[in-house]
Design a protein around this motif. Structure first.
Motif, short mmCIF file in Angstrom:
data_model
loop_
_atom_site.label_atom_id
_atom_site.label_comp_id
_atom_site.label_asym_id
_atom_site.label_seq_id
_atom_site.Cartn_x
_atom_site.Cartn_y
_atom_site.Cartn_z
N ALA A 7 0.83 -1.21 0.00
CA ALA A 7 0.00 0.00 0.00
C ALA A 7 0.86 1.26 0.00
CB ALA A 7 -0.91 0.00 1.22
N GLY A 8 0.22 2.38 -0.21
CA GLY A 8 0.89 3.66 -0.14
C GLY A 8 1.18 4.24 -1.50
N VAL A 9 0.83 5.48 -1.67
CA VAL A 9 0.98 6.13 -2.96
C VAL A 9 2.41 6.59 -3.20
CG1 VAL A 9 0.22 8.11 -4.34
CG2 VAL A 9 -1.44 6.80 -2.98
N ARG A 10 3.05 7.17 -2.20
CA ARG A 10 4.41 7.71 -2.39
C ARG A 10 5.43 6.62 -2.72
NH1 ARG A 10 3.26 10.86 2.47
NH2 ARG A 10 2.30 12.78 1.75
N TYR A 11 5.36 5.50 -1.99
CA TYR A 11 6.33 4.43 -2.22
C TYR A 11 6.21 3.85 -3.62
CZ TYR A 11 9.15 0.27 -1.45
OH TYR A 11 10.11 -0.71 -1.55
N ALA A 12 5.01 3.89 -4.18
CA ALA A 12 4.81 3.37 -5.54
C ALA A 12 5.62 4.15 -6.56
CB ALA A 12 3.33 3.42 -5.91
N MET A 13 5.82 5.43 -6.31
CA MET A 13 6.62 6.23 -7.24
C MET A 13 8.09 5.87 -7.17
SD MET A 13 4.79 9.97 -7.15
CE MET A 13 4.48 10.14 -5.42
N GLU A 14 8.54 5.39 -6.01
CA GLU A 14 9.94 5.00 -5.83
C GLU A 14 10.20 3.57 -6.26
OE1 GLU A 14 10.87 5.62 -1.72
OE2 GLU A 14 10.00 7.62 -1.73
N ASN A 15 9.24 2.70 -6.10
CA ASN A 15 9.44 1.28 -6.36
C ASN A 15 8.20 0.67 -7.01
OD1 ASN A 15 10.41 -1.28 -6.40
ND2 ASN A 15 10.81 -1.43 -4.20
N PRO A 16 7.89 1.07 -8.24
CA PRO A 16 6.65 0.59 -8.87
C PRO A 16 6.62 -0.92 -9.09
CG PRO A 16 8.00 1.79 -10.44
CD PRO A 16 8.64 1.96 -9.11
N SER A 17 7.75 -1.54 -9.32
CA SER A 17 7.73 -2.98 -9.59
C SER A 17 7.26 -3.78 -8.39
CB SER A 17 9.10 -3.47 -10.06
OG SER A 17 10.06 -3.26 -9.06
#
Length: 100
Positions: A7-17
């Motif tokens: 979960a989490g929107v910000r972390y997705a930008m750093e580690n989308p895979s």
């Protein structure tokens, strides 16, 4: 009941895979295991209000559009819902029809 996701929107930008691996591939792995189990368990899969994108109407309705998610997390939750629905149609519903 399947609630495990990255979960989490910000972390997705750093580690989308990691979102694709955990939220989508993880769900498919769970569905495959459940399909081969005997008896087949019922699955409850939780989506997220984020699939409604930038919608500001509250409360949300299941009739609202979900085709414009505002984050990668939302997109993986939307994809998960579609995968679960399709998996059910292909492997559960179609198997049921073969039995008739």
């Amino acid at each position: 009941m399947h609630l495990a996701v990255q979960a989490g929107v910000r972390y997705a930008m750093e580690n989308p895979s990691s979102y694709v691996h955990i939220n989508i591939a993880g769900l498919v792995s769970l569905l495959k295991v459940c399909k081969s189990a005997n008896p087949q368990p019922a699955i409850v899969w939780a989506s997220s209000s984020t699939v409604y994108g930038l919608n500001t109407k509250v409360p949300f309705s299941e009739r609202y559009r979900t085709d414009q998610p505002a984050s990668l997390y939302a997109a993986t939750k939307k994809a998960g819902g579609e995968i679960a629905r399709t998996y059910n149609h292909i492997y559960i519903y179609m198997d049921f029809l073969r039995l008739l």
